[in-house]
Design a protein around this motif. Sequence first.
Motif, PDB file in Angstrom:
ATOM      1  N   GLY A  26     -21.261   0.557  -7.132  1.00  0.00           N
ATOM      2  CA  GLY A  26     -19.972   0.052  -7.152  1.00  0.00           C
ATOM      3  C   GLY A  26     -19.117   0.895  -8.199  1.00  0.00           C
ATOM      4  N   GLU A  27     -17.821   1.000  -7.739  1.00  0.00           N
ATOM      5  CA  GLU A  27     -16.787   1.286  -8.948  1.00  0.00           C
ATOM      6  C   GLU A  27     -15.704   0.353  -9.085  1.00  0.00           C
ATOM      7  N   VAL A  28     -15.420  -0.006 -10.230  1.00  0.00           N
ATOM      8  CA  VAL A  28     -14.013  -0.890 -10.247  1.00  0.00           C
ATOM      9  C   VAL A  28     -12.788  -0.218 -10.419  1.00  0.00           C
ATOM     10  N   PHE A  29     -11.940  -0.992  -9.671  1.00  0.00           N
ATOM     11  CA  PHE A  29     -10.550  -0.445  -9.397  1.00  0.00           C
ATOM     12  C   PHE A  29      -9.556  -1.630  -9.790  1.00  0.00           C
ATOM     13  N   GLN A  30      -8.155  -1.239 -10.038  1.00  0.00           N
ATOM     14  CA  GLN A  30      -7.213  -2.258 -10.225  1.00  0.00           C
ATOM     15  C   GLN A  30      -6.270  -2.330  -8.840  1.00  0.00           C
ATOM     16  N   VAL A  31      -5.744  -3.311  -8.263  1.00  0.00           N
ATOM     17  CA  VAL A  31      -4.853  -3.480  -7.362  1.00  0.00           C
ATOM     18  C   VAL A  31      -3.593  -3.278  -7.965  1.00  0.00           C
ATOM     19  N   ILE A  32      -2.802  -2.230  -7.364  1.00  0.00           N
ATOM     20  CA  ILE A  32      -1.555  -1.572  -7.780  1.00  0.00           C
ATOM     21  C   ILE A  32      -0.570  -2.138  -6.748  1.00  0.00           C
ATOM     22  N   ALA A  33      -0.870  -2.547  -5.664  1.00  0.00           N
ATOM     23  CA  ALA A  33       0.050  -2.966  -4.542  1.00  0.00           C
ATOM     24  C   ALA A  33       0.513  -4.594  -5.055  1.00  0.00           C
ATOM     25  N   ASP A  34       1.815  -4.868  -4.752  1.00  0.00           N
ATOM     26  CA  ASP A  34       2.127  -6.217  -4.941  1.00  0.00           C
ATOM     27  C   ASP A  34       1.222  -7.343  -4.458  1.00  0.00           C
ATOM     28  N   GLN A  35       0.765  -7.159  -3.366  1.00  0.00           N
ATOM     29  CA  GLN A  35      -0.463  -8.048  -2.552  1.00  0.00           C
ATOM     30  C   GLN A  35      -1.345  -6.879  -1.514  1.00  0.00           C
ATOM     31  N   LEU A  36      -2.472  -7.184  -1.727  1.00  0.00           N
ATOM     32  CA  LEU A  36      -3.311  -6.240  -1.022  1.00  0.00           C
ATOM     33  C   LEU A  36      -4.121  -7.152   0.121  1.00  0.00           C
ATOM     34  N   ASP A  50     -12.106 -14.111  -7.473  1.00  0.00           N
ATOM     35  CA  ASP A  50     -12.961 -15.326  -6.647  1.00  0.00           C
ATOM     36  C   ASP A  50     -14.068 -14.715  -6.233  1.00  0.00           C
ATOM     37  N   GLY A  51     -14.551 -13.430  -6.263  1.00  0.00           N
ATOM     38  CA  GLY A  51     -15.734 -12.920  -5.559  1.00  0.00           C
ATOM     39  C   GLY A  51     -15.413 -12.634  -3.912  1.00  0.00           C
ATOM     40  N   TYR A  52     -14.388 -12.738  -3.419  1.00  0.00           N
ATOM     41  CA  TYR A  52     -14.081 -12.372  -2.047  1.00  0.00           C
ATOM     42  C   TYR A  52     -14.620 -11.096  -1.628  1.00  0.00           C
ATOM     43  N   VAL A  53     -15.008 -10.953  -0.579  1.00  0.00           N
ATOM     44  CA  VAL A  53     -15.580  -9.548  -0.014  1.00  0.00           C
ATOM     45  C   VAL A  53     -14.713  -9.160   1.182  1.00  0.00           C
ATOM     46  N   GLY A  54     -14.497  -7.958   1.283  1.00  0.00           N
ATOM     47  CA  GLY A  54     -13.920  -7.563   2.732  1.00  0.00           C
ATOM     48  C   GLY A  54     -13.325  -6.262   2.512  1.00  0.00           C
ATOM     49  N   TRP A  55     -12.648  -5.622   3.468  1.00  0.00           N
ATOM     50  CA  TRP A  55     -11.954  -4.487   3.608  1.00  0.00           C
ATOM     51  C   TRP A  55     -10.643  -4.241   3.296  1.00  0.00           C
ATOM     52  N   PHE A  56     -10.030  -3.346   2.394  1.00  0.00           N
ATOM     53  CA  PHE A  56      -8.641  -3.121   2.067  1.00  0.00           C
ATOM     54  C   PHE A  56      -8.291  -1.881   1.918  1.00  0.00           C
ATOM     55  N   SER A  57      -7.001  -1.365   1.913  1.00  0.00           N
ATOM     56  CA  SER A  57      -6.476  -0.073   1.605  1.00  0.00           C
ATOM     57  C   SER A  57      -6.965   0.635   0.336  1.00  0.00           C
ATOM     58  N   SER A  58      -7.429   1.714   0.479  1.00  0.00           N
ATOM     59  CA  SER A  58      -7.753   2.298  -0.988  1.00  0.00           C
ATOM     60  C   SER A  58      -6.855   2.875  -1.521  1.00  0.00           C
ATOM     61  N   ASP A  59      -5.512   3.111  -0.788  1.00  0.00           N
ATOM     62  CA  ASP A  59      -4.304   3.711  -1.279  1.00  0.00           C
ATOM     63  C   ASP A  59      -3.642   2.867  -2.408  1.00  0.00           C
ATOM     64  N   ASP A  60      -4.196   1.565  -2.281  1.00  0.00           N
ATOM     65  CA  ASP A  60      -3.612   0.537  -3.049  1.00  0.00           C
ATOM     66  C   ASP A  60      -4.482   0.174  -4.339  1.00  0.00           C
ATOM     67  N   LEU A  61      -5.079   0.996  -4.607  1.00  0.00           N
ATOM     68  CA  LEU A  61      -6.126   0.949  -5.831  1.00  0.00           C
ATOM     69  C   LEU A  61      -5.785   1.921  -6.907  1.00  0.00           C
TER      70      LEU A  61
END
Length: 290
Positions: free
Chosen positions: A33-43, A83-94
């Motif tokens: 795993g690699e740690v990123f930060q959310v850069i979108a307003d909401q993801l 909160d430990g939630y797992v799922g799929w999201f846009s990699s463009d917003d990281l």
Amino acid sequence: MTETFDRRRHPVRADLAAIDYEGRAAASRFAEGEVFQVIADQLPIRPEPRPDRPIDTEALSGEWVTVYEQTPEGWAWGQLDTDGYVGWFSSDDLGPVKPATHRVRALRTYRYPVADLKFPPLGLLSIGSLVTVIGETETRGLAYALLSDGSAVVAKHLVPLDAVEDDWVAVAEELIGTPYRWGGRSSLGLDCSALVQLAAQTGGHDLPRDSDMQEAEAGEAVPHDDPAALKRGDLLFWKGHVGIIAGENRLLHANGFTMTVAYEPLDKAIDRIAATEWGAITKARRLPEL
């Protein structure tokens, strides 16, 4: 014998799992795993890498996610640090991680390209979003916090990370009128458990995301056979729903009946919900005093 894992809380699939689950999960491969930060307003976070699927939850700007897989189509699969939630999201917003210094306390605040409210904003951050402040300036008597990404927000809309509200229920009450949104976790739209999670966070309580998790883990269970005996801040649960006791015979909840965050007389809410698929009250819980 392998364990059974809740997909919402454990980065475990048949074909891939986090390295921490090696020896516990029957996955065909494991990743660091690699740690990123959310850069979108909401993801938005979804159960599958498909835009036509309903969202499970949202990550907020500045929160960290650990990513275990990225696809050529622009999807990432990983776990939200908050909160430990797992799922799929846009990699463009990281983006790359930056340690946060403050979080947004106003219900929402604009992010400007410069420290001047006359400029068109770059985005709108929700309460609970995380920012990295690197300086401060003043324009026409209004103080702005300068952020690490080069943008600026109104300084009084932020609080230090360790700030704690004396009455977190009052924060939930500030959200009255906010639209109900399934899976939403921001002041632009949220569901019942997100209202509880976001407001309680301002009072120093780190709660899990979904109502079934909160019912099992938030604070301590208290008797619910006499709802009139519950006090302000107690959480009241039904199957798939949670509300906040705001006062005598007053329930505060994000709900699909009004499609908003709203007050409802507790006795009327109990009768109304009992007549639906949610049925009777299942539990009440009380958060600790901090």
